[in-house]
Design a protein around this motif. Structure first.
Motif, PDB file in Angstrom:
ATOM      1  N   UNK A  60     -10.966 -12.103   4.724  1.00 53.44           N
ATOM      2  CA  UNK A  60     -12.078 -12.427   3.832  1.00 53.44           C
ATOM      3  C   UNK A  60     -11.518 -12.833   2.469  1.00 53.44           C
ATOM      4  N   UNK A  61     -12.384 -13.416   1.659  1.00 57.64           N
ATOM      5  CA  UNK A  61     -12.015 -13.822   0.308  1.00 57.64           C
ATOM      6  C   UNK A  61     -11.457 -12.618  -0.456  1.00 57.64           C
ATOM      7  N   UNK A  62     -10.247 -12.755  -0.962  1.00 57.59           N
ATOM      8  CA  UNK A  62      -9.593 -11.626  -1.627  1.00 57.59           C
ATOM      9  C   UNK A  62     -10.345 -11.174  -2.879  1.00 57.59           C
ATOM     10  N   UNK A  63     -11.116 -12.079  -3.495  1.00 54.50           N
ATOM     11  CA  UNK A  63     -11.833 -11.713  -4.712  1.00 54.50           C
ATOM     12  C   UNK A  63     -12.913 -10.672  -4.453  1.00 54.50           C
ATOM     13  N   UNK A  64     -13.414 -10.603  -3.217  1.00 52.25           N
ATOM     14  CA  UNK A  64     -14.463  -9.638  -2.868  1.00 52.25           C
ATOM     15  C   UNK A  64     -13.949  -8.577  -1.903  1.00 52.25           C
ATOM     16  N   UNK A  65     -12.637  -8.371  -1.887  1.00 52.57           N
ATOM     17  CA  UNK A  65     -12.033  -7.476  -0.900  1.00 52.57           C
ATOM     18  C   UNK A  65     -12.540  -6.044  -1.017  1.00 52.57           C
ATOM     19  N   UNK A 101      -1.902 -15.784   1.861  1.00 54.48           N
ATOM     20  CA  UNK A 101      -1.593 -14.434   1.369  1.00 54.48           C
ATOM     21  C   UNK A 101      -2.291 -14.176   0.037  1.00 54.48           C
ATOM     22  N   UNK A 102      -2.543 -15.246  -0.706  1.00 59.18           N
ATOM     23  CA  UNK A 102      -3.215 -15.125  -1.997  1.00 59.18           C
ATOM     24  C   UNK A 102      -4.731 -15.253  -1.863  1.00 59.18           C
ATOM     25  N   UNK A 103      -5.196 -16.059  -0.935  1.00 58.35           N
ATOM     26  CA  UNK A 103      -6.627 -16.370  -0.867  1.00 58.35           C
ATOM     27  C   UNK A 103      -7.434 -15.385  -0.030  1.00 58.35           C
ATOM     28  N   UNK A 159     -10.535   3.437  13.017  1.00 56.75           N
ATOM     29  CA  UNK A 159      -9.460   3.443  12.029  1.00 56.75           C
ATOM     30  C   UNK A 159      -9.450   2.113  11.294  1.00 56.75           C
ATOM     31  N   UNK A 160      -9.424   2.168   9.974  1.00 57.70           N
ATOM     32  CA  UNK A 160      -9.475   0.982   9.126  1.00 57.70           C
ATOM     33  C   UNK A 160      -8.215   0.945   8.271  1.00 57.70           C
ATOM     34  N   UNK A 161      -7.460  -0.129   8.369  1.00 62.11           N
ATOM     35  CA  UNK A 161      -6.211  -0.242   7.609  1.00 62.11           C
ATOM     36  C   UNK A 161      -6.200  -1.531   6.800  1.00 62.11           C
ATOM     37  N   UNK A 162      -5.600  -1.448   5.627  1.00 64.52           N
ATOM     38  CA  UNK A 162      -5.407  -2.610   4.780  1.00 64.52           C
ATOM     39  C   UNK A 162      -4.076  -3.260   5.137  1.00 64.52           C
ATOM     40  N   UNK A 163      -4.147  -4.475   5.690  1.00 58.35           N
ATOM     41  CA  UNK A 163      -2.932  -5.223   6.019  1.00 58.35           C
ATOM     42  C   UNK A 163      -2.674  -6.342   5.009  1.00 58.35           C
ATOM     43  N   UNK A 164      -3.429  -6.335   3.922  1.00 53.57           N
ATOM     44  CA  UNK A 164      -3.322  -7.418   2.934  1.00 53.57           C
ATOM     45  C   UNK A 164      -1.911  -7.639   2.396  1.00 53.57           C
ATOM     46  N   UNK A 165      -1.070  -6.594   2.262  1.00 58.90           N
ATOM     47  CA  UNK A 165       0.276  -6.852   1.756  1.00 58.90           C
ATOM     48  C   UNK A 165       1.164  -7.654   2.718  1.00 58.90           C
ATOM     49  N   UNK A 177      -5.258  -6.524  -3.034  1.00 62.35           N
ATOM     50  CA  UNK A 177      -6.466  -6.490  -3.866  1.00 62.35           C
ATOM     51  C   UNK A 177      -7.230  -5.178  -3.729  1.00 62.35           C
ATOM     52  N   UNK A 178      -6.873  -4.379  -2.720  1.00 63.73           N
ATOM     53  CA  UNK A 178      -7.511  -3.084  -2.498  1.00 63.73           C
ATOM     54  C   UNK A 178      -6.700  -1.932  -3.086  1.00 63.73           C
ATOM     55  N   UNK A 179      -5.634  -2.248  -3.806  1.00 65.23           N
ATOM     56  CA  UNK A 179      -4.695  -1.205  -4.226  1.00 65.23           C
ATOM     57  C   UNK A 179      -5.363  -0.079  -5.014  1.00 65.23           C
ATOM     58  N   UNK A 180      -6.199  -0.406  -5.992  1.00 70.10           N
ATOM     59  CA  UNK A 180      -6.804   0.640  -6.815  1.00 70.10           C
ATOM     60  C   UNK A 180      -7.741   1.521  -5.995  1.00 70.10           C
ATOM     61  N   UNK A 181      -8.536   0.892  -5.129  1.00 72.76           N
ATOM     62  CA  UNK A 181      -9.445   1.676  -4.305  1.00 72.76           C
ATOM     63  C   UNK A 181      -8.713   2.582  -3.339  1.00 72.76           C
TER      64      UNK A 181
END
Length: 230
Positions: free
Chosen positions: A195-200, A133-135, A47-53, A12-16
């Motif tokens: 956290x809620x993916x909608x507000x990621x 993974x979706x939520x 260090x901040x990393x996106x592990x959402x995938x 959900x953070x891909x564009x940013x």
């Protein structure tokens, strides 16, 4: 370089992250992730990393603990505790009736797929899977200054002597409900946040903004994999 838009499943953070110059790669199940940013060779103070995938899976119900133990997951019913698994994955016990399983940092999700596939409603185990993974989006924050940074965003005292390794707090971070878990990598304090993916994107922006005061910033998943390898 991998084109993240070529993949059906993306963070959900891909564009940013793309706008910040992320270099992309793909997991074995063809999910794009931010592998690195310019300057990753030297980790910032925070260090901040996106592990959402990365794969993750939840289970909930009165029989959850017994069902997980029967499947070889190392855990007990102590709430708000994290149990590292031999393969590098994590089992977060949120309550005696709910767990959240996080894949290893290498993104291998075979075990979670097996756990999901082995569940059958007719077995009467009084547990059921949740597609986390979706939520939920998943961030990781590393660095000795991280507890001081979190003091700007969270009422929980996360100083290392107050919030031990492998503890979990289900709390508010940046005015959002979050699951926060401390899982150190060697001597480096690491905090995982779900956290809620909608507000990621909002959430990530808040973390990055708070970390900027301490010289913090975004890094790729590869930087955390190197930390894990020592």
């Amino acid at each position: 370089m991998t084109d993240p838009f070529a993949y059906y499943r993306r963070s959900p953070l891909q564009r940013g992250l793309d706008s910040q110059g992320a270099n992309w790669a793909a997991l074995a199940d063809e999910v794009a992730y931010a592998e690195r940013f310019a300057g990753d060779d030297t980790l910032p103070a925070i260090a901040i990393a996106d592990l959402s995938p990365l794969p993750r899976l939840g289970f909930k119900g009165r029989g959850t603990i017994a069902a997980m133990q029967a499947r070889g997951i190392v855990l007990d019913a102590t709430p708000n505790r994290c149990f590292p698994q031999p393969d590098g994955s994590l089992c977060l016990v949120l309550a005696p009736s709910e767990v959240l399983l996080l894949s290893p940092l290498d993104g291998s999700g075979e075990r979670l797929e097996q756990l999901n596939a082995s569940w059958n409603i007719d077995d009467g185990e009084r547990t059921y899977p949740l597609p986390r993974r979706d939520s939920h989006a998943w961030l990781a924050v590393a660095g000795t200054a991280a507890p001081e940074m979190f003091a700007k965003l969270c009422a929980i005292d996360l100083r290392l002597h107050k919030f031990p390794n492998l503890f979990i707090a289900q709390t508010s971070v940046a005015r959002m409900n979050a699951i926060l878990t401390r899982v150190d990598l060697g001597a480096t304090p690491v905090f995982h946040l779900l956290v809620d993916s909608a507000a990621a994107q909002y959430f990530c922006d808040c973390i990055v903004d708070a970390a900027d005061e301490f010289g913090g910033g975004l890094v790729g998943l590869g930087a955390f994999q190197k930390l894990a390898d020592g």
